[in-house]
Enzyme design. Sequence first.
Site, PDB file in Angstrom:
ATOM      1  N   ASP A  85      -4.403  91.543  56.387  1.00  0.00           N
ATOM      2  CA  ASP A  85      -4.519  92.852  55.762  1.00  0.00           C
ATOM      3  C   ASP A  85      -3.598  93.858  56.462  1.00  0.00           C
ATOM      4  O   ASP A  85      -3.544  93.906  57.697  1.00  0.00           O
ATOM      5  CB  ASP A  85      -5.988  93.302  55.890  1.00  0.00           C
ATOM      6  CG  ASP A  85      -6.300  94.529  55.079  1.00  0.00           C
ATOM      7  OD1 ASP A  85      -6.225  94.455  53.849  1.00  0.00           O
ATOM      8  OD2 ASP A  85      -6.620  95.578  55.685  1.00  0.00           O
ATOM      9  N   GLU A 120       0.028  90.857  54.044  1.00  0.00           N
ATOM     10  CA  GLU A 120       0.053  91.872  52.989  1.00  0.00           C
ATOM     11  C   GLU A 120       0.952  92.980  53.520  1.00  0.00           C
ATOM     12  O   GLU A 120       0.555  93.756  54.381  1.00  0.00           O
ATOM     13  CB  GLU A 120      -1.360  92.417  52.735  1.00  0.00           C
ATOM     14  CG  GLU A 120      -1.373  93.442  51.620  1.00  0.00           C
ATOM     15  CD  GLU A 120      -2.333  94.603  51.819  1.00  0.00           C
ATOM     16  OE1 GLU A 120      -2.741  95.205  50.829  1.00  0.00           O
ATOM     17  OE2 GLU A 120      -2.665  94.945  52.979  1.00  0.00           O
TER      18      GLU A 120
HETATM   19  C1  GLC Z   1      -5.596  96.387  52.070  1.00  0.00           C
HETATM   20  C2  GLC Z   1      -6.698  95.856  51.186  1.00  0.00           C
HETATM   21  C3  GLC Z   1      -7.457  97.008  50.634  1.00  0.00           C
HETATM   22  C4  GLC Z   1      -8.056  97.784  51.762  1.00  0.00           C
HETATM   23  C5  GLC Z   1      -6.998  98.226  52.753  1.00  0.00           C
HETATM   24  C6  GLC Z   1      -7.582  98.712  54.043  1.00  0.00           C
HETATM   25  O1  GLC Z   1      -4.644  97.078  51.363  1.00  0.00           O
HETATM   26  O2  GLC Z   1      -6.167  95.009  50.209  1.00  0.00           O
HETATM   27  O3  GLC Z   1      -8.441  96.605  49.714  1.00  0.00           O
HETATM   28  O4  GLC Z   1      -8.722  98.912  51.275  1.00  0.00           O
HETATM   29  O5  GLC Z   1      -6.142  97.169  53.095  1.00  0.00           O
HETATM   30  O6  GLC Z   1      -8.124  97.656  54.776  1.00  0.00           O
END
Ligand code: GLC
Length: 550
Positions: free
Chosen positions: A208, A273
């Site tokens: 994440d 991500e």
């Molecule tokens: C990422 C996740 C999202 C979350 C954010 C903070 O973007 O996909 O759902 O709110 O991180 O952890």
Amino acid sequence: MDRSALPAGRAWWRGATGYEIYIRSFLDSDGDGMGDLAGITAKLDVLDRLGVDVLWITPFYPSPGKDQGYDVADYIGIDPAFGTLDDFDQLVQAATDRGMRIFVDIVPNHSSDQHPWFQHAIADEDSPYRDYYLFRPAAANGGPPNNWVSHFGGPAWTLDPAGSGEYYCHLFLSEQPDLNWANPAVMEEFREILTFWCERGVDGFRIDVAHGLTKDPEFRNNPQVREVTPGMHPKDVFASFDHVHDLHRPETTKIFETWRTVVEPYDAVLLGEMDVRNIERFTEYVGGGGLDAGFVLKLASSRWEPATILSDLLTYERAALGGAAWAVSNHDQPRAVSRYGDGQVGARRAAAVTTLMLALDGITFLYQGDELGLPDAVLTGVAMDPVSTRNGGAAGRDCARGPVPWDSTAVNGFTTAPVAWLETAPLPESLTAQGQIGEAGSTWERYRAMLDLRRRLPDLWSEPFEIFDRQATSLVIFRGPLTVIANLDDKAFEFVPEGEFHIEFESHAGAVGGDGGHLRIEPEATIVLSRREPDGHALAGLAEVAHGHR
Ligand code: GLC
């Protein structure tokens, strides 16, 4: 899947098909209105039949749920709402039995404010845990230390609740304090966390906010690129700054190089991500920067702009060096079907883009419900996403997070509770799994055939990527003996393959017509052809595209 059939020398995940499970909304097995681990296990056969190789499961750790689990209070536990470690072990075993792999979602940029680390950090300023977080003195005027803003609205700084007068940094909610990755002790903690899950049999990590983690040691202001006006959506406020000091720091890839040494003995995959606005940055992470692959997030948020979609696909295809994770939807954006025009039209377009993604190297993910052609959920109860609830009802992410419609009983068979954790309008039988699985012509069956392409025809993603014809809204590529034709235009075009060919797949019924050797590719479709007798030579010149036909 029998991976021994894959070309030698490829990491096992390349050419795989992933499936994102937003656990809260997948299937509730115990009647509390919330999806859970046992619910996933119960549906593994369905996912296996669909052709899924890898499941990415969103956070199931103990959490106050302020950001639906992305506020983790214990990185090596299971929230009772989702089950137990035994349930997790059973899921891993059941997946392994079917040759499927599991990626867990790891959240290293921030913890929950309820994590014992943060609780120690605020209880005692001299605690070693204080330095697990980013506490800074107030600015001279008593305000936040710099101009950084939170993704979810307001400043990225909140005053220490214990009254020290210092602020702590949080790029998301104030209940999600950012960890201090400049402190080696944090790395040591995560070494143990990663090892814990690897030992439990996970095959990889979806990381994440992988572009976060490290911050400017001097905590300088980010350059502001445009004016922030009252009432702006937090996303737009965030985009009003150039995030050179709070995101994408060069030190971040060093962290993942260390992570790699931790997961390598387990052959586990690191999938980031990364919200990159700059394509070179993407290559830095995956091209030796520690990560195996990164999500191409831009494609999971774009509207139906075929020229942009195609050029983004090709740009990332080149930049990712095989390390791309493709998806048209995820839990953070409106669903592709709705972004692309809703209903049958949106579903047809989503299938065309997804088919093309399966012809690209890397790992291609479906988001739960993509295979049913689901549009955005319509909320009937209260909003749950903090992006909405903390910003006066601003557009949030709940629309992507509706329960999976399994059948047309109450709450679409998602739960036996009277309501799901997120209340949404019931969906018709035609959009449910029961209404589609085994039904000729359904979206589910189309996706099953689509995913099967990667298994049946591994050339699709592994043979040299040769662009035969590229127009603004259409693309013809060769992959060894295969030809992939993506016509994202609103007009048909003609294609004349040389010699004998076989139509392996069309992204919607009737997407390809014509007679004799002349193929007519209907608008907004992707088709895959194979040569009957592959000769592997002289590909250019074997085919002809008639754009004039438009
Ligand atoms: C990422 C996740 C999202 C979350 C954010 C903070 O973007 O996909 O759902 O709110 O991180 O952890």
